[in-house]
Design a protein around this motif. Structure first.
Motif, PDB file in Angstrom:
ATOM      1  N   LEU A  32     -11.278   6.868   3.830  1.00  0.00           N
ATOM      2  CA  LEU A  32      -9.854   6.806   3.432  1.00  0.00           C
ATOM      3  C   LEU A  32      -8.814   7.454   4.660  1.00  0.00           C
ATOM      4  O   LEU A  32      -9.368   8.447   5.156  1.00  0.00           O
ATOM      5  CB  LEU A  32      -9.565   7.568   2.319  1.00  0.00           C
ATOM      6  CG  LEU A  32     -10.157   6.984   1.218  1.00  0.00           C
ATOM      7  CD1 LEU A  32     -10.113   7.444  -0.197  1.00  0.00           C
ATOM      8  CD2 LEU A  32      -9.445   5.624   0.650  1.00  0.00           C
ATOM      9  N   ALA A  35      -3.554  10.604   3.637  1.00  0.00           N
ATOM     10  CA  ALA A  35      -2.268  10.350   2.770  1.00  0.00           C
ATOM     11  C   ALA A  35      -1.311  10.138   3.394  1.00  0.00           C
ATOM     12  O   ALA A  35      -0.686  11.031   4.424  1.00  0.00           O
ATOM     13  CB  ALA A  35      -2.508  11.155   1.744  1.00  0.00           C
ATOM     14  N   THR A  36      -0.472   9.012   3.206  1.00  0.00           N
ATOM     15  CA  THR A  36       0.839   8.789   3.740  1.00  0.00           C
ATOM     16  C   THR A  36       2.085   8.601   2.746  1.00  0.00           C
ATOM     17  O   THR A  36       3.179   8.411   3.306  1.00  0.00           O
ATOM     18  CB  THR A  36       0.753   7.669   4.781  1.00  0.00           C
ATOM     19  OG1 THR A  36       0.435   6.390   3.947  1.00  0.00           O
ATOM     20  CG2 THR A  36      -0.116   7.800   5.914  1.00  0.00           C
ATOM     21  N   SER A  38       1.991   5.993   0.831  1.00  0.00           N
ATOM     22  CA  SER A  38       1.769   4.604   0.450  1.00  0.00           C
ATOM     23  C   SER A  38       0.267   4.242   0.482  1.00  0.00           C
ATOM     24  O   SER A  38      -0.488   4.857   1.133  1.00  0.00           O
ATOM     25  CB  SER A  38       2.549   3.695   1.300  1.00  0.00           C
ATOM     26  OG  SER A  38       1.968   3.838   2.717  1.00  0.00           O
ATOM     27  N   ARG A  39       0.011   3.170  -0.295  1.00  0.00           N
ATOM     28  CA  ARG A  39      -1.434   2.726  -0.021  1.00  0.00           C
ATOM     29  C   ARG A  39      -1.688   1.796   1.083  1.00  0.00           C
ATOM     30  O   ARG A  39      -1.070   0.975   1.372  1.00  0.00           O
ATOM     31  CB  ARG A  39      -1.706   1.887  -1.357  1.00  0.00           C
ATOM     32  CG  ARG A  39      -1.488   2.391  -2.721  1.00  0.00           C
ATOM     33  CD  ARG A  39      -1.910   1.448  -3.553  1.00  0.00           C
ATOM     34  NE  ARG A  39      -1.795   1.991  -5.072  1.00  0.00           N
ATOM     35  CZ  ARG A  39      -1.879   1.406  -6.311  1.00  0.00           C
ATOM     36  NH1 ARG A  39      -1.806   0.267  -6.312  1.00  0.00           N
ATOM     37  NH2 ARG A  39      -1.589   2.397  -7.205  1.00  0.00           N
ATOM     38  N   PRO A  40      -2.862   2.221   1.678  1.00  0.00           N
ATOM     39  CA  PRO A  40      -3.050   1.585   3.119  1.00  0.00           C
ATOM     40  C   PRO A  40      -3.801   0.408   2.553  1.00  0.00           C
ATOM     41  O   PRO A  40      -4.363  -0.022   1.727  1.00  0.00           O
ATOM     42  CB  PRO A  40      -3.967   2.529   3.524  1.00  0.00           C
ATOM     43  CG  PRO A  40      -4.878   3.252   2.178  1.00  0.00           C
ATOM     44  CD  PRO A  40      -3.697   3.334   1.414  1.00  0.00           C
ATOM     45  N   PRO A  41      -3.864  -0.643   3.712  1.00  0.00           N
ATOM     46  CA  PRO A  41      -4.369  -1.776   3.343  1.00  0.00           C
ATOM     47  C   PRO A  41      -5.898  -1.508   3.539  1.00  0.00           C
ATOM     48  O   PRO A  41      -6.392  -0.577   3.753  1.00  0.00           O
ATOM     49  CB  PRO A  41      -4.014  -2.728   4.699  1.00  0.00           C
ATOM     50  CG  PRO A  41      -3.654  -1.726   5.739  1.00  0.00           C
ATOM     51  CD  PRO A  41      -3.076  -0.650   4.804  1.00  0.00           C
ATOM     52  N   LEU A  42      -6.876  -2.513   2.972  1.00  0.00           N
ATOM     53  CA  LEU A  42      -8.243  -2.073   2.873  1.00  0.00           C
ATOM     54  C   LEU A  42      -8.965  -3.407   3.590  1.00  0.00           C
ATOM     55  O   LEU A  42      -8.763  -4.416   3.203  1.00  0.00           O
ATOM     56  CB  LEU A  42      -8.638  -2.153   1.028  1.00  0.00           C
ATOM     57  CG  LEU A  42      -9.889  -2.211   0.748  1.00  0.00           C
ATOM     58  CD1 LEU A  42     -10.453  -0.669   1.296  1.00  0.00           C
ATOM     59  CD2 LEU A  42     -10.216  -2.532  -0.602  1.00  0.00           C
ATOM     60  N   TRP A  72      -6.172   1.849   8.096  1.00  0.00           N
ATOM     61  CA  TRP A  72      -6.795   1.123   7.036  1.00  0.00           C
ATOM     62  C   TRP A  72      -7.815   2.065   6.096  1.00  0.00           C
ATOM     63  O   TRP A  72      -8.441   2.840   6.675  1.00  0.00           O
ATOM     64  CB  TRP A  72      -7.730  -0.019   7.743  1.00  0.00           C
ATOM     65  CG  TRP A  72      -6.870  -1.042   8.249  1.00  0.00           C
ATOM     66  CD1 TRP A  72      -6.260  -1.174   9.398  1.00  0.00           C
ATOM     67  CD2 TRP A  72      -6.710  -2.440   7.664  1.00  0.00           C
ATOM     68  NE1 TRP A  72      -5.418  -2.446   9.518  1.00  0.00           N
ATOM     69  CE2 TRP A  72      -5.974  -3.231   8.475  1.00  0.00           C
ATOM     70  CE3 TRP A  72      -7.354  -3.177   6.505  1.00  0.00           C
ATOM     71  CZ2 TRP A  72      -5.518  -4.505   8.159  1.00  0.00           C
ATOM     72  CZ3 TRP A  72      -6.881  -4.446   6.036  1.00  0.00           C
ATOM     73  CH2 TRP A  72      -6.099  -5.106   7.141  1.00  0.00           C
ATOM     74  N   ALA A  73      -7.853   1.681   4.845  1.00  0.00           N
ATOM     75  CA  ALA A  73      -8.927   1.979   4.281  1.00  0.00           C
ATOM     76  C   ALA A  73     -10.276   1.045   4.270  1.00  0.00           C
ATOM     77  O   ALA A  73      -9.812  -0.133   4.373  1.00  0.00           O
ATOM     78  CB  ALA A  73      -8.657   2.394   2.673  1.00  0.00           C
TER      79      ALA A  73
END
Length: 84
Positions: A32, A35-36, A38-42, A72-73
């Motif tokens: 991971l 943390a920013t 927002s949800r990162p792309p996976l 990216w995650a």
């Protein structure tokens, strides 16, 4: 001869390991980014290796590290293969 960066990628890019089945090969490493808000792309990485036990998720560690660096995650998965 592999360079220092390649060796570092193999040794240091492990992520947090999770089991998804009863076989010891049924494992995945989750990487991971920081943390920013927002949800990162996976991205899900599935190594090749001709279904032989000789090859594993370690071959994808450099790519996982690069994707992580880009925000990216990453799931780097291992699976059961012939010869286990």
């Amino acid at each position: 001869m592999p360079g220092p960066r390649l060796i570092r990628d193999f040794l240091l890019t492990r992520g947090r390991s999770f089991s998804y089945g009863p076989d010891r090969s049924q494992r995945a490493d989750l990487h991971l980014p920081p943390a920013t808000g927002s949800r990162p792309p996976l991205m899900v990485l599935i190594h090749g290796g001709s279904w032989r036990a000789r090859y594993g998720k370690i071959v994808m560690r450099g790519l996982a590290r690069d994707l992580l660096r880009r925000g990216w995650a990453v799931w780097n998965i291992e699976y059961r293969r012939v010869g286990n």
